[in-house]
Design a protein around this motif. Structure first.
Motif, PDB file in Angstrom:
ATOM      1  N   GLY A 149      -3.823 -15.203 -11.715  1.00  0.00           N
ATOM      2  CA  GLY A 149      -3.107 -14.265 -10.863  1.00  0.00           C
ATOM      3  C   GLY A 149      -4.042 -13.187 -10.368  1.00  0.00           C
ATOM      4  N   LYS A 150      -3.463 -12.040 -10.060  1.00  0.00           N
ATOM      5  CA  LYS A 150      -4.246 -10.933  -9.514  1.00  0.00           C
ATOM      6  C   LYS A 150      -4.280  -9.781 -10.497  1.00  0.00           C
ATOM      7  CE  LYS A 150      -3.544 -12.251  -4.843  1.00  0.00           C
ATOM      8  NZ  LYS A 150      -3.700 -11.893  -3.492  1.00  0.00           N
ATOM      9  N   SER A 151      -5.330  -8.979 -10.361  1.00  0.00           N
ATOM     10  CA  SER A 151      -5.497  -7.831 -11.239  1.00  0.00           C
ATOM     11  C   SER A 151      -6.197  -6.720 -10.470  1.00  0.00           C
ATOM     12  CB  SER A 151      -6.329  -8.227 -12.454  1.00  0.00           C
ATOM     13  OG  SER A 151      -6.676  -7.091 -13.202  1.00  0.00           O
ATOM     14  N   SER A 152      -5.803  -5.485 -10.737  1.00  0.00           N
ATOM     15  CA  SER A 152      -6.458  -4.361 -10.073  1.00  0.00           C
ATOM     16  C   SER A 152      -7.881  -4.152 -10.592  1.00  0.00           C
ATOM     17  CB  SER A 152      -5.633  -3.089 -10.239  1.00  0.00           C
ATOM     18  OG  SER A 152      -5.427  -2.813 -11.598  1.00  0.00           O
ATOM     19  N   SER A 153      -8.169  -4.632 -11.806  1.00  0.00           N
ATOM     20  CA  SER A 153      -9.516  -4.472 -12.362  1.00  0.00           C
ATOM     21  C   SER A 153     -10.421  -5.659 -12.045  1.00  0.00           C
ATOM     22  CB  SER A 153      -9.449  -4.290 -13.882  1.00  0.00           C
ATOM     23  OG  SER A 153      -9.048  -5.496 -14.490  1.00  0.00           O
ATOM     24  N   ILE A 154      -9.882  -6.698 -11.476  1.00  0.00           N
ATOM     25  CA  ILE A 154     -10.594  -7.901 -11.042  1.00  0.00           C
ATOM     26  C   ILE A 154     -11.055  -8.770 -12.210  1.00  0.00           C
ATOM     27  CG2 ILE A 154     -12.500  -8.827  -9.646  1.00  0.00           C
ATOM     28  CD1 ILE A 154     -12.377  -6.285  -7.982  1.00  0.00           C
ATOM     29  N   LYS A 155     -11.289  -8.209 -13.383  1.00  0.00           N
ATOM     30  CA  LYS A 155     -11.799  -8.979 -14.519  1.00  0.00           C
ATOM     31  C   LYS A 155     -10.694  -9.850 -15.110  1.00  0.00           C
ATOM     32  CE  LYS A 155     -13.817  -8.465 -19.065  1.00  0.00           C
ATOM     33  NZ  LYS A 155     -14.052  -7.580 -20.179  1.00  0.00           N
ATOM     34  N   LEU A 156     -10.858 -11.144 -15.035  1.00  0.00           N
ATOM     35  CA  LEU A 156      -9.932 -12.101 -15.647  1.00  0.00           C
ATOM     36  C   LEU A 156     -10.755 -13.209 -16.287  1.00  0.00           C
ATOM     37  CD1 LEU A 156      -7.049 -12.564 -13.055  1.00  0.00           C
ATOM     38  CD2 LEU A 156      -6.996 -11.285 -15.184  1.00  0.00           C
ATOM     39  N   PRO A 157     -10.327 -13.753 -17.389  1.00  0.00           N
ATOM     40  CA  PRO A 157      -9.161 -13.360 -18.177  1.00  0.00           C
ATOM     41  C   PRO A 157      -9.450 -12.087 -18.966  1.00  0.00           C
ATOM     42  CG  PRO A 157     -10.279 -15.182 -19.257  1.00  0.00           C
ATOM     43  CD  PRO A 157     -11.017 -14.912 -17.969  1.00  0.00           C
ATOM     44  N   ASP A 158      -8.362 -11.379 -19.323  1.00  0.00           N
ATOM     45  CA  ASP A 158      -8.524 -10.157 -20.099  1.00  0.00           C
ATOM     46  C   ASP A 158      -7.182  -9.741 -20.701  1.00  0.00           C
ATOM     47  OD1 ASP A 158      -9.872  -8.082 -21.291  1.00  0.00           O
ATOM     48  OD2 ASP A 158     -10.094  -6.898 -19.460  1.00  0.00           O
ATOM     49  N   TRP A 159      -7.255  -8.880 -21.716  1.00  0.00           N
ATOM     50  CA  TRP A 159      -6.063  -8.347 -22.383  1.00  0.00           C
ATOM     51  C   TRP A 159      -5.446  -7.256 -21.530  1.00  0.00           C
ATOM     52  CZ3 TRP A 159      -3.999 -10.750 -26.390  1.00  0.00           C
ATOM     53  CH2 TRP A 159      -4.802 -11.594 -27.153  1.00  0.00           C
ATOM     54  N   ARG A 160      -4.119  -7.226 -21.475  1.00  0.00           N
ATOM     55  CA  ARG A 160      -3.384  -6.199 -20.747  1.00  0.00           C
ATOM     56  C   ARG A 160      -2.177  -5.787 -21.595  1.00  0.00           C
ATOM     57  NH1 ARG A 160      -7.229  -6.974 -17.796  1.00  0.00           N
ATOM     58  NH2 ARG A 160      -7.239  -7.722 -15.684  1.00  0.00           N
ATOM     59  N   ARG A 161      -1.920  -4.503 -21.656  1.00  0.00           N
ATOM     60  CA  ARG A 161      -0.725  -3.990 -22.313  1.00  0.00           C
ATOM     61  C   ARG A 161       0.149  -3.394 -21.218  1.00  0.00           C
ATOM     62  NH1 ARG A 161      -0.838  -0.814 -27.983  1.00  0.00           N
ATOM     63  NH2 ARG A 161       1.367  -0.345 -28.116  1.00  0.00           N
ATOM     64  N   MET A 162       1.393  -3.891 -21.102  1.00  0.00           N
ATOM     65  CA  MET A 162       2.229  -3.548 -19.953  1.00  0.00           C
ATOM     66  C   MET A 162       3.608  -3.068 -20.381  1.00  0.00           C
ATOM     67  SD  MET A 162       1.310  -6.859 -17.695  1.00  0.00           S
ATOM     68  CE  MET A 162      -0.321  -7.113 -17.059  1.00  0.00           C
ATOM     69  N   ASN A 163       4.151  -2.139 -19.618  1.00  0.00           N
ATOM     70  CA  ASN A 163       5.528  -1.695 -19.835  1.00  0.00           C
ATOM     71  C   ASN A 163       6.472  -2.758 -19.301  1.00  0.00           C
ATOM     72  OD1 ASN A 163       4.904   0.786 -21.013  1.00  0.00           O
ATOM     73  ND2 ASN A 163       4.712   1.778 -19.036  1.00  0.00           N
ATOM     74  N   VAL A 164       7.364  -3.221 -20.140  1.00  0.00           N
ATOM     75  CA  VAL A 164       8.276  -4.301 -19.774  1.00  0.00           C
ATOM     76  C   VAL A 164       9.196  -3.887 -18.619  1.00  0.00           C
ATOM     77  CG1 VAL A 164      10.174  -5.745 -20.614  1.00  0.00           C
ATOM     78  CG2 VAL A 164       8.160  -5.373 -22.045  1.00  0.00           C
ATOM     79  N   ASP A 165       9.591  -2.614 -18.584  1.00  0.00           N
ATOM     80  CA  ASP A 165      10.514  -2.200 -17.525  1.00  0.00           C
ATOM     81  C   ASP A 165       9.858  -2.157 -16.146  1.00  0.00           C
ATOM     82  OD1 ASP A 165       9.006   0.047 -18.041  1.00  0.00           O
ATOM     83  OD2 ASP A 165      10.696   1.415 -18.227  1.00  0.00           O
ATOM     84  N   ASP A 166       8.537  -2.314 -16.078  1.00  0.00           N
ATOM     85  CA  ASP A 166       7.842  -2.372 -14.791  1.00  0.00           C
ATOM     86  C   ASP A 166       7.572  -3.808 -14.351  1.00  0.00           C
ATOM     87  OD1 ASP A 166       7.780   0.402 -14.616  1.00  0.00           O
ATOM     88  OD2 ASP A 166       5.833   0.546 -15.626  1.00  0.00           O
ATOM     89  N   MET A 167       8.022  -4.777 -15.141  1.00  0.00           N
ATOM     90  CA  MET A 167       7.829  -6.191 -14.813  1.00  0.00           C
ATOM     91  C   MET A 167       9.020  -6.683 -13.991  1.00  0.00           C
ATOM     92  SD  MET A 167       6.534  -7.416 -18.586  1.00  0.00           S
ATOM     93  CE  MET A 167       5.957  -9.045 -18.179  1.00  0.00           C
ATOM     94  N   SER A 168       8.753  -7.615 -13.083  1.00  0.00           N
ATOM     95  CA  SER A 168       9.839  -8.223 -12.314  1.00  0.00           C
ATOM     96  C   SER A 168       9.527  -9.697 -12.086  1.00  0.00           C
ATOM     97  CB  SER A 168      10.027  -7.509 -10.971  1.00  0.00           C
ATOM     98  OG  SER A 168       8.873  -7.663 -10.167  1.00  0.00           O
ATOM     99  N   GLY A 169      10.560 -10.463 -11.744  1.00  0.00           N
ATOM    100  CA  GLY A 169      10.392 -11.887 -11.465  1.00  0.00           C
ATOM    101  C   GLY A 169       9.884 -12.687 -12.650  1.00  0.00           C
ATOM    102  N   LEU A 170      10.239 -12.279 -13.845  1.00  0.00           N
ATOM    103  CA  LEU A 170       9.731 -12.896 -15.072  1.00  0.00           C
ATOM    104  C   LEU A 170      10.271 -14.306 -15.261  1.00  0.00           C
ATOM    105  CD1 LEU A 170       8.145 -12.514 -17.755  1.00  0.00           C
ATOM    106  CD2 LEU A 170      10.246 -11.608 -18.711  1.00  0.00           C
ATOM    107  N   GLN A 171       9.371 -15.263 -15.508  1.00  0.00           N
ATOM    108  CA  GLN A 171       9.749 -16.649 -15.778  1.00  0.00           C
ATOM    109  C   GLN A 171       8.832 -17.222 -16.856  1.00  0.00           C
ATOM    110  OE1 GLN A 171       9.761 -19.065 -12.260  1.00  0.00           O
ATOM    111  NE2 GLN A 171      11.004 -17.635 -11.107  1.00  0.00           N
TER     112      GLN A 171
END
Length: 145
Positions: free
Chosen positions: A95-117
């Motif tokens: 996918g896409k990332s603002s930091s460009i570095k993939l693969p990498d660890w990310r910690r995310m707020n669930v309430d900011d996620m959408s379209g989850l499948q």
């Protein structure tokens, strides 16, 4: 020559019975009080979001979602609470990332996620030592085992 009267389309609407033309509902639209002896979850998020993430963690399956407007595909490893926010630790692989570095660890707020499948694709468990840089949790709800 006789002219035919153009009747046109009939755009008339039926008149409803009730107060000021508003039809009265047949049943109450007010929420019903909870049934006794039923546990109500205290999370403010829809149960389906945390439920989907918990299922993906349990089954070690990839998730697809949007976060900060970017499409992401990741391995969910920990679902937990930190400072009263529900968060998920993922290993983003595509996918896409603002930091460009993939693969990498990310910690995310669930309430900011959408379209989850959930994908059918599975992933392998990573050693817990890899979680160390993201290990501070107030409470862990689900973790890959």
């Amino acid at each position: 020559m006789s002219k035919k009267k153009n009747l046109g389309d009939d755009f008339s609407f039926p008149k409803f019975k009730g107060v000021n033309g508003i039809k009265s509902p047949k049943r109450s639209l007010l929420p019903k009080p909870p049934l006794p002896n039923i546990e109500v979850l205290e999370l403010s998020l829809p149960h389906s979001i945390t439920g989907i993430i918990k299922q993906a963690i349990t089954q070690k399956r990839l998730i697809e979602f949007y976060y900060q407007g970017l499409h992401r595909i990741a391995e969910p490893h920990i679902l937990g609470l930190k400072d009263e926010a529900v968060q998920v630790l993922v290993y983003q692989i595509r996918g896409k990332s603002s930091s460009i570095k993939l693969p990498d660890w990310r910690r995310m707020n669930v309430d900011d996620m959408s379209g989850l499948q959930i994908f059918d694709e599975t992933f392998c468990h990573k050693p817990s030592s890899l979680y160390d840089c993201h290990s501070s949790w107030d409470e862990i709800i689900a973790i890959v085992s």
